[in-house]
Structures are given as C-alpha cells and as structure tokens.
Motif scaffolding. Structure first.
Motif, mmCIF file in Angstrom:
data_model
loop_
_atom_site.group_PDB
_atom_site.id
_atom_site.type_symbol
_atom_site.label_atom_id
_atom_site.label_comp_id
_atom_site.label_asym_id
_atom_site.label_seq_id
_atom_site.Cartn_x
_atom_site.Cartn_y
_atom_site.Cartn_z
ATOM 1 N N GLN A 54 33.504 38.539 21.677
ATOM 2 C CA GLN A 54 32.484 38.914 22.660
ATOM 3 C C GLN A 54 32.927 38.677 24.098
ATOM 4 N N VAL A 55 34.222 38.448 24.313
ATOM 5 C CA VAL A 55 34.730 38.204 25.665
ATOM 6 C C VAL A 55 35.435 39.444 26.185
ATOM 7 N N ALA A 56 35.071 39.826 27.397
ATOM 8 C CA ALA A 56 35.727 40.937 28.090
ATOM 9 C C ALA A 56 36.576 40.367 29.218
ATOM 10 N N VAL A 57 37.730 40.976 29.421
ATOM 11 C CA VAL A 57 38.638 40.577 30.498
ATOM 12 C C VAL A 57 38.616 41.666 31.553
ATOM 13 N N PRO B 15 42.329 41.228 41.691
ATOM 14 C CA PRO B 15 43.528 40.939 42.490
ATOM 15 C C PRO B 15 43.995 39.477 42.391
ATOM 16 N N PHE B 16 43.072 38.546 42.179
ATOM 17 C CA PHE B 16 43.421 37.125 42.102
ATOM 18 C C PHE B 16 43.814 36.702 40.694
ATOM 19 N N GLY B 17 43.592 37.536 39.695
ATOM 20 C CA GLY B 17 43.849 37.195 38.297
ATOM 21 C C GLY B 17 42.922 37.985 37.397
ATOM 22 N N ALA B 18 41.833 37.343 36.956
ATOM 23 C CA ALA B 18 40.880 38.042 36.089
ATOM 24 C C ALA B 18 39.576 37.266 35.978
ATOM 25 N N LEU B 19 38.557 37.990 35.583
ATOM 26 C CA LEU B 19 37.285 37.403 35.194
ATOM 27 C C LEU B 19 37.169 37.540 33.686
ATOM 28 N N LEU B 20 36.718 36.482 33.035
ATOM 29 C CA LEU B 20 36.403 36.537 31.613
ATOM 30 C C LEU B 20 34.892 36.417 31.512
ATOM 31 N N TYR B 21 34.284 37.345 30.806
ATOM 32 C CA TYR B 21 32.839 37.294 30.625
ATOM 33 C C TYR B 21 32.527 37.253 29.141
ATOM 34 N N PHE C 239 36.850 32.262 35.662
ATOM 35 C CA PHE C 239 37.809 32.862 36.582
ATOM 36 C C PHE C 239 39.199 32.382 36.215
ATOM 37 N N LEU C 240 40.121 33.311 36.037
ATOM 38 C CA LEU C 240 41.532 32.958 35.828
ATOM 39 C C LEU C 240 42.261 33.324 37.109
ATOM 40 N N LYS C 241 42.725 32.316 37.823
ATOM 41 C CA LYS C 241 43.373 32.542 39.115
ATOM 42 C C LYS C 241 44.885 32.391 39.022
ATOM 43 N N ASP C 242 45.395 32.393 37.826
ATOM 44 C CA ASP C 242 46.825 32.234 37.588
ATOM 45 C C ASP C 242 47.272 33.384 36.694
ATOM 46 N N LEU C 243 48.169 34.209 37.203
ATOM 47 C CA LEU C 243 48.599 35.393 36.453
ATOM 48 C C LEU C 243 49.329 35.042 35.166
ATOM 49 N N ARG C 244 50.043 33.917 35.163
ATOM 50 C CA ARG C 244 50.726 33.520 33.927
ATOM 51 C C ARG C 244 49.725 33.034 32.883
ATOM 52 N N LEU C 245 48.660 32.366 33.317
ATOM 53 C CA LEU C 245 47.612 31.973 32.371
ATOM 54 C C LEU C 245 46.944 33.214 31.798
#
Length: 98
Positions: A15-18, A22-28, A37-43
């Motif tokens: 049930q999680v959307a990515v 520009p800063f990384g991604a939002l997971l909802y 909020f994922l603010k690290d592209l490697r994460l």
C-alpha cells in the motif's frame, strides 16, 4: 523493537506509493496515511532494490552504500520498517511464481 535485520528480505509495503521528487522521494502509505520523506538518493535506490536483492544489506551495496556507512542506513531502514513503509518479504508458496 530489535535492531533492523540487514540480512533479511524486505520489500515496500503493497500500500506504499513512491513519488520521486528533486530532493529524493515521498513515500505515502495508503493504509496508514503516513508520509515519509527520503532525502538521500542512495537510500531511495536501496528501498527500490529491496524486492530484487537477497537481503537489505545487498540492496544497500547495490545502491552504492559502502559497508562503513551501513549503520546509518540500517537506522533509516529500521524507521521505515517501524512505520510499515517496508515489510518483510515472504517467499512464494509452492506453485506460485516468484
């Protein structure tokens, strides 16, 4: 909760959307209505790789995370697991496609 199992198999909760940003991604999470909020592209890369790699540690390494950095990423993954953004991956049942 015990320390996050880096040797375990994990995946995004169904049930999680990515949503890339520009800063990384939002997971909802549509079930809990939580936002991360994922603010690290490697994460972000490691989270996306969880489903295809044999362990969380392998997903991190494939994402370009070095062994000496794993403790920091383990903490981030543990937070995602605690908030149910990622869950343990279960093996397919006999007769199911992997």
């Amino acid at each position: 909760m015990p320390s996050f199992d880096m040797a375990g198999t994990w995946t995004l909760h169904p049930q999680v959307a990515v949503r890339p940003e520009p800063f990384g991604a939002l997971l909802y999470h549509f079930g809990t209505r939580r936002l991360s909020f994922l603010k690290d592209l490697r994460l972000l890369a490691a989270v996306r790789l969880l489903t295809d790699e044999p362990s969380a540690a392998d997903a991190c390494r494939t994402a370009g995370i070095h062994d000496h950095e794993l403790a920091r990423y383990r903490a981030a993954l543990e937070t995602l697991a605690t908030s149910h953004m990622i869950v343990r991956r279960t093996p397919p049942r006999p007769g199911e496609a992997p």
